[in-house]
Design an enzyme around this catalytic site. Sequence first.
Site: not given
Length: 565
Positions: A184, A207, A246, A270, A413
């Site tokens: 995240g 964090r 949240a 999860h 990439c």
Amino acid sequence: MTQRQGQDPRLDTSRTIRAPHGTQLRAKSWLTEAPLRMLMNNLDPDVAEHPHSLVVYGGIGRAARNWECFDKIVEVLERLDDDQTLLVQSGKPVGVFPTHKNAPRVLIANSNLVPHWANWEHFNELDKEGLMMYGQMTAGSWIYIGSQGIVQGTYETFVSVAKKHFNGDAKGRWILTGGLGGMGGAQPLAGTMAGFSMIAVECDESRIDYRLRTGYVDKKATSLDEALAMIKESDTPISVGLLGNAADIFPQLVERNITPDVVTDQTSAHDPLNGYLPQGWSMSHAAEMRLQDEADVVKTAKKSMAVQVKAMLELQKRGAATLDYGNNIRQMALEEGIENAFDFPGFVPAYIRPLFCEGIGPFRWAALSGDPEDIYKTDQKVKELIPDNPHLHNWLDMARERIQFQGLPARICWVGLKDRERLGQAFNEMVKNGELKAPVVIGRDHLDSGSVASPNRETEGMMDGSDAVSDWPLLNALLNTAGGATWVSLHHGGGVGMGFSQHSGMVICCDGSDDASERIARVLHNDPATGVMRHADAGYDIAKQCAAEQKLDLPMLNEELKKLK
């Protein structure tokens, strides 16, 4: 071992692990030095979320089962010959067997359970007994490169969101999301790169501070009003890490009739036991409760997720482009009675699948020398070999300017079947002629076109209904083993949790040798080709066209492919 008797064998606060740099080897060859350095790099304090507990990212995604196992893996890699293969079972080195020089040096199986028992309850019991380890995707397969590993995929998704919903113009628009962990944490930088502002809600202040330090988030706020003001007052895209839960903040926006332009989430939903803070709980209280009553933690966390998802659904009704970003929060909410939890789409079917149809996905490489110049030289080589892709060039320029390396210098990439082998051969030649100071390793996320079965994420809504068929990642792992990847991994439960995914990974070392060139030709062609095969088999026209152009031999489709050439 440095732990006192009775301590968790996975915890050792005295250790600081960093990968060796330079050209002096601890192992017998670069083929075994490479996995050794990348294992250590996964636990570098600049890379891992909780290195003292062997946790790399994603809740409890670990690099090794415990410190004794870590030490033994290091010991074996230092003595392993180039005709031997180490087997690792859920983070524990269990065997060394004779093979041959073109076989993988390490084969890894993490978190795999017989389907009937493939749930968090059974896994957690085994984990407590020291019999298993959660490998996430790139944690237990030793190819995590920090938040950069997901930045480009997130950037590509947000660019696609802007194209689909806002005529390609994100100016003045903002994203609401949750979670600033290892995955995240890429969201704020990816969002601003794509032209959006962002409020990212995170309950762990450390964090937010870490993302500030490493340049992934621009500002920190302690209230919703403060965060909204920061976005409103900025003339340029800005990201704000908002300290909060949240499950509290998302409903507040509903109550206040404030509708973001885009809504998503990357909390560790999860894993309801370890990855999501229930409403009204402090971090310390949650830690205590995990030791006292796991069932209550899980139940309370899932109820809080349901509250958050309900708010996301309401914001979607009010016009927000709302998407699931692959953490299985919709499933958790569904289990708590939110019957329409899947009314907003997952990011792969909504925005990424056309790329998967061409084998395009998160190709990544790391410089074992530890010298950033090796990455800058490879960046330039990518531009030389793919001169007609301004979007890719723009990404590489932004990445160099805005992304700080974590641990060994690395680059992500997104390229596909037609380019991966060419890039691998070019990098190998650069090592051979001394242009690079040491070998590079090439790997990828398990989130790739042919390496994952995950009905609530990568394979959600497949055209032929084959969402849950997990033969494909098994075949991918077998083929990469046969092709001679340097190490190959097969995992369960990454991204979306136990019972919801199976996936495989590979890493190949470009050591400048002719043998490496032959292995690269096989592996870096076959690996993305399995993704094209999988999507062509499911009926996607883009994949069939790519298969025809790249001359893939797909027995059940060859007659159809001949007509497309």
